[in-house]
Design an enzyme around this catalytic site. Structure first.
Site, PDB file in Angstrom:
ATOM      1  N   LYS A  80     -69.642 -28.735 -73.170  1.00  0.00           N
ATOM      2  CA  LYS A  80     -68.569 -27.726 -73.186  1.00  0.00           C
ATOM      3  C   LYS A  80     -67.922 -27.705 -74.559  1.00  0.00           C
ATOM      4  CE  LYS A  80     -64.403 -26.463 -70.519  1.00  0.00           C
ATOM      5  NZ  LYS A  80     -63.553 -26.807 -69.358  1.00  0.00           N
ATOM      6  N   SER A 155     -62.890 -23.260 -65.947  1.00  0.00           N
ATOM      7  CA  SER A 155     -63.178 -22.856 -67.306  1.00  0.00           C
ATOM      8  C   SER A 155     -64.539 -23.318 -67.823  1.00  0.00           C
ATOM      9  CB  SER A 155     -62.082 -23.367 -68.239  1.00  0.00           C
ATOM     10  OG  SER A 155     -62.037 -24.787 -68.223  1.00  0.00           O
ATOM     11  N   SER A 179     -61.718 -27.072 -63.224  1.00  0.00           N
ATOM     12  CA  SER A 179     -62.671 -26.398 -64.113  1.00  0.00           C
ATOM     13  C   SER A 179     -64.083 -26.950 -64.117  1.00  0.00           C
ATOM     14  CB  SER A 179     -62.148 -26.384 -65.543  1.00  0.00           C
ATOM     15  OG  SER A 179     -61.186 -25.385 -65.659  1.00  0.00           O
TER      16      SER A 179
HETATM   17  N1  GLN Z   1     -58.141 -22.756 -63.441  1.00  0.00           N
HETATM   18  C1  GLN Z   1     -57.193 -23.750 -63.824  1.00  0.00           C
HETATM   19  C2  GLN Z   1     -56.346 -23.234 -64.949  1.00  0.00           C
HETATM   20  O1  GLN Z   1     -56.515 -22.121 -65.297  1.00  0.00           O
HETATM   21  C3  GLN Z   1     -57.895 -25.009 -64.204  1.00  0.00           C
HETATM   22  C4  GLN Z   1     -58.366 -25.079 -65.604  1.00  0.00           C
HETATM   23  C5  GLN Z   1     -59.056 -26.347 -65.938  1.00  0.00           C
HETATM   24  O2  GLN Z   1     -59.353 -27.165 -65.057  1.00  0.00           O
HETATM   25  N2  GLN Z   1     -59.281 -26.561 -67.226  1.00  0.00           N
HETATM   26  O3  GLN Z   1     -55.518 -23.911 -65.477  1.00  0.00           O
END
Ligand code: GLN
Length: 492
Positions: A80, A155, A179
């Site tokens: 990532k 994400s 994410s």
């Molecule tokens: N969807 C969550 C957010 O927008 C989690 C993001 C993540 O785990 N990096 O914060």
């Protein structure tokens, strides 16, 4: 040769040790697949084929000399784009860091290199890991390999799509509020958030430090366990990394099947199987529960009332930490400086104004607001109290059950553009994943069915602190008895 693209890392590792394939052939197969389909999927922001093949050749030389470094020696792992790899771009899918090249390796990357894994490619993500669909990437679009009109989740959407579409057997993601697990669920693969502190965050671009962990994404639970064992370690560079050796998960991957007589107790919070959940998700979770029951587990309904406060608490704490963590991107260090900047003050405002996307700005504003003198007590402090409540409620639940079981997401992958205008609806989709981050608990998502539209459904198990190995073995037993994990998306 039979296609190498949908083999698991465990299979590839066996082939490497039998010398029926070389690390170069494996890496080349990923690069060919990327050249063939990534124009459509958009999982990778960048790939450095020369560097990847050079690492594969070095691995082949070790095998030839009879000195492989580990079972992962020669296995490709996609990364990532918020995890630092020396001499590779580290953009966090943002404009502000678009040209930044990392001068050093994150600890997880150093650990992978020590195992001989081939660390390659930068996968797409929501900018600075803020989002649930990868649509907040400032650099490119990623499609869900199961339906290109749908999002891959986020994400870590690039990592999930890359694994699901056969462009790499393994990938790293990061999970601050879901994410890893949510895109794994949307793309029909396995994703795991380790116990907080099991994996070092050194070299991982911080979004909300008290919540996030790097974790494995793979096609099977066995592969994910192998990858977690490779990256997890104590670390003097990260004071939140747990000291001392942790118990490796992979050697215990068959524990569940071996002890199927042992009565494990699985609790389903009734808050999560309520009427609003789509029928196909409810049915898939109930069918999975029935399978566990038939295999020696006891299923019980539990109640964790504070879970309904998880989303507001998460979005207050996460944005507060983000507003502080992202202060370092100022147009002076690391980042792109605005050409319009003329003095010390507008270097900050113009560089940040031009360099950050809408969602990142929204979160910095929200986070600064909840931390401001007038509102700190009303929002931030209360959110921290709710966090303690949630952690304590999980503690109470774990007095009676071994795992908490629930869907990973309240819906399957949604159409691209469906929620971009409405951030609140997007946030609400994190309802099943954020509790484990708030409580610091390990949680795994693995495929447990498909919707009527043939989109993958993920099942989530949350365990006690440091029960990471148990989660993998419970997921492994399920995956061996079903074919969900071996299905691959048609049409790409
Ligand atoms: N969807 C969550 C957010 O927008 C989690 C993001 C993540 O785990 N990096 O914060």
């Amino acid at each position: 040769m039979e296609s190498l693209n949908f083999k698991t890392a465990t299979e590839l590792s066996e082939m490497l040790s039998r010398k029926t394939v070389s690390a170069r052939e494996i890496m080349q197969a990923q690069l060919d697949r990327i050249a063939e389909i990534d124009g459509e999927v958009g999982a990778f922001i960048s790939v450095d084929p020369r560097d990847a093949l050079a690492q594969a050749d070095a691995s082949d030389a070790r095998r030839a000399a009879g000195t492989p470094l580990s079972a992962l020696d020669g296995i490709p792992v996609a990364i990532k784009d918020n995890i630092a790899v020396a001499n590779q771009p580290l953009s966090c899918a943002s404009k502000i860091l678009e040209k930044f090249v990392s001068p050093y390796d994150a600890t997880v990357i150093a650990n992978l290199k020590k195992c001989g894994a081939v660390v390659f490619g930068r996968t797409n993500m929501d900018e600075f890991a803020m989002g649930s669909s990868t649509e907040n990437s400032a650099l490119k679009k990623t499609s869900n390999p199961w339906n290109k009109d749908c999002v891959p989740g986020g994400s870590s959407g690039g990592s999930a799509a890359a694994v699901a579409a056969g462009m790499c057997p393994l990938a790293l993601g990061s999970d601050t509020g879901g994410s890893i697990r949510q895109p794994a669920s949307f793309c029909g693969i396995v994703g795991m958030k380790p116990t907080y502190g099991a994996v070092s965050r050194y070299g991982v671009t911080a979004f909300a430090s008290s919540l996030e962990q790097v974790g494995p994404m793979a096609r099977t639970a066995a592969d994910a366990a192998l990858l977690l064992d490779a990256i997890a370690s104590p670390d003097m560079h990260d004071s939140t990394a747990l000291p001392g050796a942790r118990e490796p998960a992979f050697p215990r991957i068959d524990d569940f099947s071996k002890n199927s007589g042992k009565k494990l107790r699985l609790g389903i919070p009734k808050e999560y199987l309520a009427g609003t959940l789509p029928a196909d998700i409810q049915n898939a979770v109930r069918a999975a529960a029935a399978w566990y029951e038939a295999h020696g587990c006891e299923i019980c309904e539990i109640s964790i009332p504070s879970l309904e406060l998880a989303i507001p608490a998460y979005y207050i704490i996460a944005t507060a930490e983000a507003s502080s963590n992202l202060a370092r991107f100022d147009g002076i260090r690391y980042t792109r400086r605005s050409k319009e900047a003329t003095d010390a003050i507008n270097i900050f405002s113009k560089s940040r104004g031009e360099g950050f996307g809408e969602e990142v700005k929204r979160r910095i504003l929200l986070g600064s607001y909840v931390l401001s003198a007038g509102y700190y007590d009303a929002y931030y402090l209360r959110a921290q109290k709710v966090r303690t409540l949630i952690r304590d409620d999980f503690g109470k639940a774990f007095e009676n059950v071994d795992f908490v079981m629930m869907p990973t997401t309240p819906e399957t992958a949604f159409p691209r553009g469906g929620k971009t205008e409405d951030p609140l609806t997007m946030y609400l989709g994190d309802v099943c994943t954020v509790p484990a981050n708030l409580a610091g608990l390990p949680a795994i998502s693995f495929p447990c069915g498909f919707s009527a539209e043939n989109m993958p459904i993920g099942l989530q198990l949350i365990g006690r602190q440091l029960a990471d190995a148990e989660l993998f073995s419970a997921a492994r037993a399920f995956e061996l008895a079903h074919d969900f994990s071996s299905r691959v998306p048609a049409g790409i």
